[in-house]
Design a protein around this motif. Sequence first.
Motif, PDB file in Angstrom:
ATOM      1  N   LEU A  89      32.600  75.007 -53.277  1.00 26.69           N
ATOM      2  CA  LEU A  89      32.340  76.029 -54.342  1.00 26.69           C
ATOM      3  C   LEU A  89      33.314  77.153 -54.283  1.00 26.69           C
ATOM      4  CD1 LEU A  89      30.797  76.411 -56.910  1.00 26.69           C
ATOM      5  CD2 LEU A  89      29.256  77.906 -55.730  1.00 26.69           C
ATOM      6  N   GLY A  90      33.769  77.548 -53.121  1.00 31.75           N
ATOM      7  CA  GLY A  90      34.860  78.608 -52.937  1.00 31.75           C
ATOM      8  C   GLY A  90      36.040  78.182 -52.928  1.00 31.75           C
ATOM      9  N   GLY A  91      36.396  77.228 -52.233  1.00 30.10           N
ATOM     10  CA  GLY A  91      37.676  76.683 -51.752  1.00 30.10           C
ATOM     11  C   GLY A  91      38.278  75.984 -53.041  1.00 30.10           C
ATOM     12  N   MET A 139      53.794  86.111 -67.942  1.00 30.54           N
ATOM     13  CA  MET A 139      54.041  84.646 -67.919  1.00 30.54           C
ATOM     14  C   MET A 139      52.795  84.173 -68.410  1.00 30.54           C
ATOM     15  SD  MET A 139      55.716  84.067 -64.126  1.00 30.54           S
ATOM     16  CE  MET A 139      57.443  84.621 -63.866  1.00 30.54           C
ATOM     17  N   GLY A 140      51.835  85.103 -69.063  1.00 28.58           N
ATOM     18  CA  GLY A 140      50.671  84.454 -69.725  1.00 28.58           C
ATOM     19  C   GLY A 140      49.309  84.092 -68.898  1.00 28.58           C
ATOM     20  N   ILE A 141      49.380  84.916 -67.739  1.00 27.99           N
ATOM     21  CA  ILE A 141      48.360  84.635 -66.891  1.00 27.99           C
ATOM     22  C   ILE A 141      47.293  85.968 -67.147  1.00 27.99           C
ATOM     23  CG2 ILE A 141      47.610  84.693 -64.267  1.00 27.99           C
ATOM     24  CD1 ILE A 141      50.267  83.328 -63.733  1.00 27.99           C
ATOM     25  N   ASP A 142      45.927  85.432 -67.268  1.00 26.71           N
ATOM     26  CA  ASP A 142      44.898  86.711 -67.150  1.00 26.71           C
ATOM     27  C   ASP A 142      44.611  87.106 -66.037  1.00 26.71           C
ATOM     28  OD1 ASP A 142      43.110  88.306 -68.119  1.00 26.71           O
ATOM     29  OD2 ASP A 142      41.929  86.808 -68.959  1.00 26.71           O
ATOM     30  N   THR A 143      45.281  88.320 -65.541  1.00 25.02           N
ATOM     31  CA  THR A 143      45.293  88.814 -64.250  1.00 25.02           C
ATOM     32  C   THR A 143      43.818  89.181 -63.858  1.00 25.02           C
ATOM     33  OG1 THR A 143      45.786  90.915 -64.887  1.00 25.02           O
ATOM     34  CG2 THR A 143      47.776  89.484 -64.280  1.00 25.02           C
ATOM     35  N   SER A 144      43.111  89.689 -64.878  1.00 26.43           N
ATOM     36  CA  SER A 144      41.590  90.234 -64.691  1.00 26.43           C
ATOM     37  C   SER A 144      40.943  89.106 -64.166  1.00 26.43           C
ATOM     38  CB  SER A 144      41.229  91.086 -65.793  1.00 26.43           C
ATOM     39  OG  SER A 144      40.831  90.320 -67.048  1.00 26.43           O
ATOM     40  N   LYS A 145      40.863  87.887 -65.018  1.00 26.19           N
ATOM     41  CA  LYS A 145      40.061  86.761 -64.481  1.00 26.19           C
ATOM     42  C   LYS A 145      40.466  86.216 -63.262  1.00 26.19           C
ATOM     43  CE  LYS A 145      38.830  85.227 -69.172  1.00 26.19           C
ATOM     44  NZ  LYS A 145      39.014  84.039 -70.248  1.00 26.19           N
ATOM     45  N   ILE A 146      41.849  86.374 -62.893  1.00 28.99           N
ATOM     46  CA  ILE A 146      42.347  85.621 -61.560  1.00 28.99           C
ATOM     47  C   ILE A 146      41.705  86.458 -60.527  1.00 28.99           C
ATOM     48  CG2 ILE A 146      44.278  85.078 -60.126  1.00 28.99           C
ATOM     49  CD1 ILE A 146      43.724  83.006 -62.345  1.00 28.99           C
ATOM     50  N   ARG A 147      41.827  87.957 -60.694  1.00 29.46           N
ATOM     51  CA  ARG A 147      41.375  88.571 -59.516  1.00 29.46           C
ATOM     52  C   ARG A 147      39.800  88.431 -59.229  1.00 29.46           C
ATOM     53  NH1 ARG A 147      45.030  92.969 -58.455  1.00 29.46           N
ATOM     54  NH2 ARG A 147      46.585  92.954 -59.742  1.00 29.46           N
ATOM     55  N   ILE A 148      39.099  88.733 -60.334  1.00 31.70           N
ATOM     56  CA  ILE A 148      37.738  88.334 -59.945  1.00 31.70           C
ATOM     57  C   ILE A 148      37.147  87.050 -59.647  1.00 31.70           C
ATOM     58  CG2 ILE A 148      35.310  88.009 -61.603  1.00 31.70           C
ATOM     59  CD1 ILE A 148      36.603  89.908 -63.660  1.00 31.70           C
ATOM     60  N   LEU A 149      37.852  85.972 -60.048  1.00 29.07           N
ATOM     61  CA  LEU A 149      37.547  84.553 -59.481  1.00 29.07           C
ATOM     62  C   LEU A 149      38.220  84.558 -58.007  1.00 29.07           C
ATOM     63  CD1 LEU A 149      36.730  81.610 -59.851  1.00 29.07           C
ATOM     64  CD2 LEU A 149      38.928  81.128 -60.518  1.00 29.07           C
ATOM     65  N   THR A 150      39.140  85.277 -57.688  1.00 26.83           N
ATOM     66  CA  THR A 150      39.622  85.192 -56.138  1.00 26.83           C
ATOM     67  C   THR A 150      38.659  85.969 -55.225  1.00 26.83           C
ATOM     68  OG1 THR A 150      41.897  85.040 -56.950  1.00 26.83           O
ATOM     69  CG2 THR A 150      41.630  86.061 -54.883  1.00 26.83           C
ATOM     70  N   ILE A 151      37.988  87.014 -55.889  1.00 27.54           N
ATOM     71  CA  ILE A 151      37.431  88.097 -55.097  1.00 27.54           C
ATOM     72  C   ILE A 151      35.790  87.110 -54.763  1.00 27.54           C
ATOM     73  CG2 ILE A 151      35.854  90.202 -55.317  1.00 27.54           C
ATOM     74  CD1 ILE A 151      38.360  91.413 -56.550  1.00 27.54           C
ATOM     75  N   PHE A 152      35.317  86.566 -55.940  1.00 29.55           N
ATOM     76  CA  PHE A 152      34.131  85.778 -55.772  1.00 29.55           C
ATOM     77  C   PHE A 152      34.377  84.787 -54.871  1.00 29.55           C
ATOM     78  CE2 PHE A 152      31.640  82.070 -57.167  1.00 29.55           C
ATOM     79  CZ  PHE A 152      30.405  82.592 -57.030  1.00 29.55           C
ATOM     80  N   SER A 172      36.548  84.055 -52.364  1.00 30.60           N
ATOM     81  CA  SER A 172      36.864  84.526 -51.128  1.00 30.60           C
ATOM     82  C   SER A 172      35.719  85.167 -50.245  1.00 30.60           C
ATOM     83  CB  SER A 172      37.830  85.722 -51.065  1.00 30.60           C
ATOM     84  OG  SER A 172      39.070  85.284 -51.719  1.00 30.60           O
ATOM     85  N   THR A 173      34.946  86.134 -51.190  1.00 30.66           N
ATOM     86  CA  THR A 173      33.529  86.306 -50.575  1.00 30.66           C
ATOM     87  C   THR A 173      32.490  85.281 -50.377  1.00 30.66           C
ATOM     88  OG1 THR A 173      33.790  88.436 -52.177  1.00 30.66           O
ATOM     89  CG2 THR A 173      31.511  87.794 -51.131  1.00 30.66           C
ATOM     90  N   LEU A 174      32.503  84.150 -51.248  1.00 28.10           N
ATOM     91  CA  LEU A 174      31.684  83.075 -50.619  1.00 28.10           C
ATOM     92  C   LEU A 174      32.234  82.398 -49.643  1.00 28.10           C
ATOM     93  CD1 LEU A 174      29.086  81.344 -51.867  1.00 28.10           C
ATOM     94  CD2 LEU A 174      30.883  80.121 -53.244  1.00 28.10           C
TER      95      LEU A 174
END
Length: 95
Positions: free
Chosen positions: A21-23, A46-59, A61-63
Amino acid sequence: MGGLSSVSLKDLLIILFPFLLGGIPLMLIRWKLNVLFLGEEEAQGMGIDTSKIRILTIFCSTLLTAAAVSIGILTSIIGAPFFLYLLFKERRDKE
């Protein structure tokens, strides 16, 4: 003592779920993370939603961190006191 000799397939399947789920999401967004290293403005350009990417990365990585700690803590809790006993025991045969 702490060890992995008593680990069964059931134990591995239980811990496999958080790792997947995290990997898997981190593997899927790895290219966007590389672009994010160029800077937030460049990534947004370049069209990347940085806030969504940051939240997903933090979630994710925490998991992954929580799953790794939950595996290691059992070995540490059981093995550490015995290791400390061996390290600091008094030599009573010298008396």
